[in-house]
Design a protein around this motif. Structure first.
Motif, PDB file in Angstrom:
ATOM      1  N   MET A 103     -18.127 -31.149  26.510  1.00  0.00           N
ATOM      2  CA  MET A 103     -18.958 -30.447  25.532  1.00  0.00           C
ATOM      3  C   MET A 103     -19.481 -29.156  26.133  1.00  0.00           C
ATOM      4  N   GLY A 104     -18.835 -28.054  25.773  1.00  0.00           N
ATOM      5  CA  GLY A 104     -19.275 -26.767  26.278  1.00  0.00           C
ATOM      6  C   GLY A 104     -18.143 -25.769  26.328  1.00  0.00           C
ATOM      7  N   SER A 105     -18.475 -24.525  26.642  1.00  0.00           N
ATOM      8  CA  SER A 105     -17.488 -23.447  26.652  1.00  0.00           C
ATOM      9  C   SER A 105     -17.570 -22.624  27.930  1.00  0.00           C
ATOM     10  N   SER A 106     -18.239 -23.142  28.957  1.00  0.00           N
ATOM     11  CA  SER A 106     -18.430 -22.333  30.164  1.00  0.00           C
ATOM     12  C   SER A 106     -18.412 -23.151  31.464  1.00  0.00           C
ATOM     13  N   ASP A 148      -8.384 -30.320  25.000  1.00  0.00           N
ATOM     14  CA  ASP A 148      -8.812 -29.295  24.045  1.00  0.00           C
ATOM     15  C   ASP A 148      -9.217 -29.977  22.750  1.00  0.00           C
ATOM     16  N   THR A 149     -10.513 -29.890  22.425  1.00  0.00           N
ATOM     17  CA  THR A 149     -11.060 -30.478  21.207  1.00  0.00           C
ATOM     18  C   THR A 149     -11.404 -29.371  20.217  1.00  0.00           C
ATOM     19  N   GLY A 150     -11.860 -28.232  20.778  1.00  0.00           N
ATOM     20  CA  GLY A 150     -12.201 -27.082  19.943  1.00  0.00           C
ATOM     21  C   GLY A 150     -11.831 -25.777  20.634  1.00  0.00           C
ATOM     22  N   GLY A 151     -11.043 -25.876  21.690  1.00  0.00           N
ATOM     23  CA  GLY A 151     -10.641 -24.658  22.406  1.00  0.00           C
ATOM     24  C   GLY A 151     -10.638 -24.792  23.913  1.00  0.00           C
ATOM     25  N   SER A 152     -10.953 -25.982  24.392  1.00  0.00           N
ATOM     26  CA  SER A 152     -11.230 -26.176  25.824  1.00  0.00           C
ATOM     27  C   SER A 152     -10.059 -26.015  26.777  1.00  0.00           C
ATOM     28  N   ILE A 153      -8.833 -25.852  26.267  1.00  0.00           N
ATOM     29  CA  ILE A 153      -7.731 -25.459  27.151  1.00  0.00           C
ATOM     30  C   ILE A 153      -7.508 -23.954  27.004  1.00  0.00           C
ATOM     31  N   ALA A 282     -18.207 -26.692  10.361  1.00  0.00           N
ATOM     32  CA  ALA A 282     -17.543 -27.973  10.074  1.00  0.00           C
ATOM     33  C   ALA A 282     -17.237 -28.701  11.383  1.00  0.00           C
ATOM     34  N   TYR A 283     -16.742 -27.945  12.370  1.00  0.00           N
ATOM     35  CA  TYR A 283     -16.377 -28.557  13.647  1.00  0.00           C
ATOM     36  C   TYR A 283     -17.575 -29.220  14.313  1.00  0.00           C
ATOM     37  N   TYR A 284     -18.700 -28.516  14.369  1.00  0.00           N
ATOM     38  CA  TYR A 284     -19.827 -29.092  15.109  1.00  0.00           C
ATOM     39  C   TYR A 284     -20.412 -30.319  14.414  1.00  0.00           C
ATOM     40  N   ARG A 331     -27.951 -33.583  22.664  1.00  0.00           N
ATOM     41  CA  ARG A 331     -28.035 -32.764  21.447  1.00  0.00           C
ATOM     42  C   ARG A 331     -26.920 -33.179  20.470  1.00  0.00           C
ATOM     43  N   ARG A 332     -25.701 -33.356  20.993  1.00  0.00           N
ATOM     44  CA  ARG A 332     -24.571 -33.696  20.107  1.00  0.00           C
ATOM     45  C   ARG A 332     -24.735 -35.103  19.539  1.00  0.00           C
ATOM     46  N   ILE A 333     -25.192 -36.032  20.363  1.00  0.00           N
ATOM     47  CA  ILE A 333     -25.354 -37.415  19.876  1.00  0.00           C
ATOM     48  C   ILE A 333     -26.398 -37.428  18.755  1.00  0.00           C
ATOM     49  N   ASN A 398     -18.695 -18.818  20.252  1.00  0.00           N
ATOM     50  CA  ASN A 398     -17.600 -18.378  21.098  1.00  0.00           C
ATOM     51  C   ASN A 398     -16.272 -19.067  20.769  1.00  0.00           C
ATOM     52  N   ASP A 399     -16.360 -20.213  20.100  1.00  0.00           N
ATOM     53  CA  ASP A 399     -15.151 -21.000  19.813  1.00  0.00           C
ATOM     54  C   ASP A 399     -14.547 -20.686  18.451  1.00  0.00           C
ATOM     55  N   ILE A 400     -15.040 -19.636  17.821  1.00  0.00           N
ATOM     56  CA  ILE A 400     -14.683 -19.380  16.427  1.00  0.00           C
ATOM     57  C   ILE A 400     -13.171 -19.202  16.205  1.00  0.00           C
TER      58      ILE A 400
HETATM   59  N1  GLN Z   1     -16.602 -25.632  23.250  1.00  0.00           N
HETATM   60  C1  GLN Z   1     -16.323 -26.631  22.270  1.00  0.00           C
HETATM   61  C2  GLN Z   1     -17.386 -27.688  22.302  1.00  0.00           C
HETATM   62  O1  GLN Z   1     -18.298 -27.547  23.035  1.00  0.00           O
HETATM   63  C3  GLN Z   1     -14.970 -27.209  22.497  1.00  0.00           C
HETATM   64  C4  GLN Z   1     -14.953 -28.178  23.589  1.00  0.00           C
HETATM   65  C5  GLN Z   1     -13.596 -28.802  23.805  1.00  0.00           C
HETATM   66  O2  GLN Z   1     -12.586 -28.315  23.313  1.00  0.00           O
HETATM   67  N2  GLN Z   1     -13.603 -29.906  24.526  1.00  0.00           N
HETATM   68  O3  GLN Z   1     -17.338 -28.649  21.619  1.00  0.00           O
END
Ligand code: GLN
Length: 448
Positions: A103-106, A148-153, A282-284, A331-333, A398-400
């Motif tokens: 969970m994150g982009s950095s 990669d769930t939303g861009g992580s690769i 929608a993704y989040y 936060r996500r949970i 950033n993941d747009i």
């Molecule tokens: N940065 C996005 C998130 O935090 C994607 C993460 C991912 O692809 N694992 O959910």
């Protein structure tokens, strides 16, 4: 190769901080054995590899970047992808840093260390597979696996100037990948070149009875597709991917890449993905909802650390989870639990699913008429360490450009397409039809 890999790790990993766990003794003895019995049929013979730390490795610590799993030293089995690599005689060098539970982009959400961008260590490597991208960019391993769930690769590959592929959903088995958002997660390779990437994906792809969502679709030879020929290829360029939010230097690099495609005989046209503006919202909702269910298994009983503060069972769950998870995971949970709760389900989760379908339809329509969709991977080059860490919404935004691809389930690759003024890499994203990674690789290879 294995010696060179550890030499390089010793030389640079103090600064890059890509690795969480090394498996040196085992890897060196494995390399000796391979040396003694060369196998010309093994497709990745003696190639040193790094594995993201949410992919389970038998007997080798797997933490998911979380304190919760700091003592998960002895997983009982290998993920299917690891078995497949082993069968082709790769050598696992170690496990790579990541944002906690991806969970994150950095990679700043890792509870162990913040991995640095090898091009400039004041900058982040991207995330969540930041360790995977940085380790390849820094020359510590010849390839790595990320998820990669939303861009992580793709986003860390873009930030680190390497090649990262998110395959079609279902192409690669998720068995042994610690689930974040099960309907979006895919494992994929990070490499220096498109050719290497195709070679690794060939090995890790395919149907697996251990993952009911893995697709029973033949895996073609991706390397056969690397012909260099893109004459007549039809490229769609969504105008939403070159809008105000995208940095001018990123736009310029993408436009230059499109000129290269023109010179190679491909044609491009502007198109629209009208629903992509809803993708991040929608993704989040969806990813957090799935995460809230998937992470219920971390209860202090079966996996990882158990709090010693507890006096009864409920206390044990609460304390273990409060101590074990970091802020972003909590936060996500909370977000996911809220979105799934009765009374809110229709307004949030169900609505987000409908938006997901609209986004998928946008892609399906365009990919009916065009071979690939091309745009930037991320709106900016790598940002500075600390720049966005206190502002989750800016981080999410950033993941747009990567998130829509996961929602649609189609494959997407990031290949380097130039440098910013500050000398940081910029990535070109190439997106294709479901199960048509071959065309994506062909396009990427011709450009590279
Ligand atoms: N940065 C996005 C998130 O935090 C994607 C993460 C991912 O692809 N694992 O959910």
């Amino acid at each position: 190769l294995v010696d060179a890999s550890y030499d390089r790790i010793r030389e640079v990993d103090d600064q890059v901080k890509a690795f969480l766990t090394l498996d040196e003794e085992h890897a060196r003895s494995q390399a000796k054995q391979l040396d003694a019995a060369p196998d010309a049929d093994a497709r990745l013979f003696a190639i040193p590899a790094g594995i993201k730390d949410n992919i389970v490795t038998k007997g080798l610590r797997t933490t998911c970047g979380s304190q919760f799993l700091k003592n998960f030293d002895d997983p009982l089995y290998n993920a299917t992808v690891v078995e497949k690599l082993n069968a082709e005689k790769t050598v696992t060098v170690g496990k790579l840093n990541m944002d906690e539970f991806a969970m994150g982009s950095s990679t700043e959400n890792s509870s162990y260390a913040s991995t640095r961008n090898p091009w400039n260590t004041d900058h982040v490597p991207g995330g969540s597979s930041g360790g995977s991208a940085a380790s390849v960019a820094a020359g510590e391993v010849l390839f790595s696996l990320g998820s990669d769930t939303g861009g992580s690769i793709r986003q860390p590959a873009s930030f680190c100037g390497v090649v990262g592929m998110k395959p079609t959903y279902g192409r690669v088995s998720r068995s042994g990948l610690v689930a974040f958002a099960s309907s979006l997660d895919q494992i994929g390779p990070i490499t220096h070149s498109v050719g290497d990437n195709a070679r690794v994906l060939e090995v890790i792809s395919g149907h697996d009875k251990m993952d009911s969502t893995s697709a029973n679709v033949d895996v073609p030879s991706y390397t056969d597709k690397l012909t260099g020929d893109v004459k007549g290829m039809k490229i769609a360029v969504p105008k939403e991917y070159l809008s105000e939010g995208v940095a001018p230097e990123v736009k310029e690099a993408v436009m230059n890449a499109l000129k290269v495609y023109e010179l190679l005989g491909a044609e491009w046209e502007e198109v629209s993905l009208p629903h992509s503006k809803y993708a991040v919202s929608a993704y989040y909702l969806l990813a957090s909802s799935e995460a809230s269910a998937n992470l219920a298994r971390f209860d202090g009983v079966r996996y990882g650390v158990r709090s010693d503060k507890a006096n009864n069972m409920m206390d044990m769950f609460t304390h273990s989870r409060s101590e074990g998870f970091g802020d972003e995971v909590k936060r996500r949970i909370m977000l996911g639990t809220f979105a799934l709760s009765s009374g809110y389900y229709d307004a949030y989760y169900k609505k987000a699913q409908k938006v997901r379908t609209l986004i998928k339809n946008d892609f399906d329509q365009i990919l009916n008429d065009y071979d690939v969709v091309i745009g930037p991977t991320a709106p900016t080059p790598a940002f500075k360490v600390g720049e966005k860490v206190d502002d989750p919404l800016t981080m999410y935004a950033n993941d747009i450009l990567t998130i829509p691809v996961n929602l649609a389930g189609v494959p997407g690759i990031s290949v380097p397409c130039g440098f910013s003024e500050k000398g940081l890499p910029i990535g070109l994203q190439i997106i294709g039809n479901a199960f048509d990674e071959g065309t994506v690789y062909r396009a990427a290879h011709a450009y590279e």
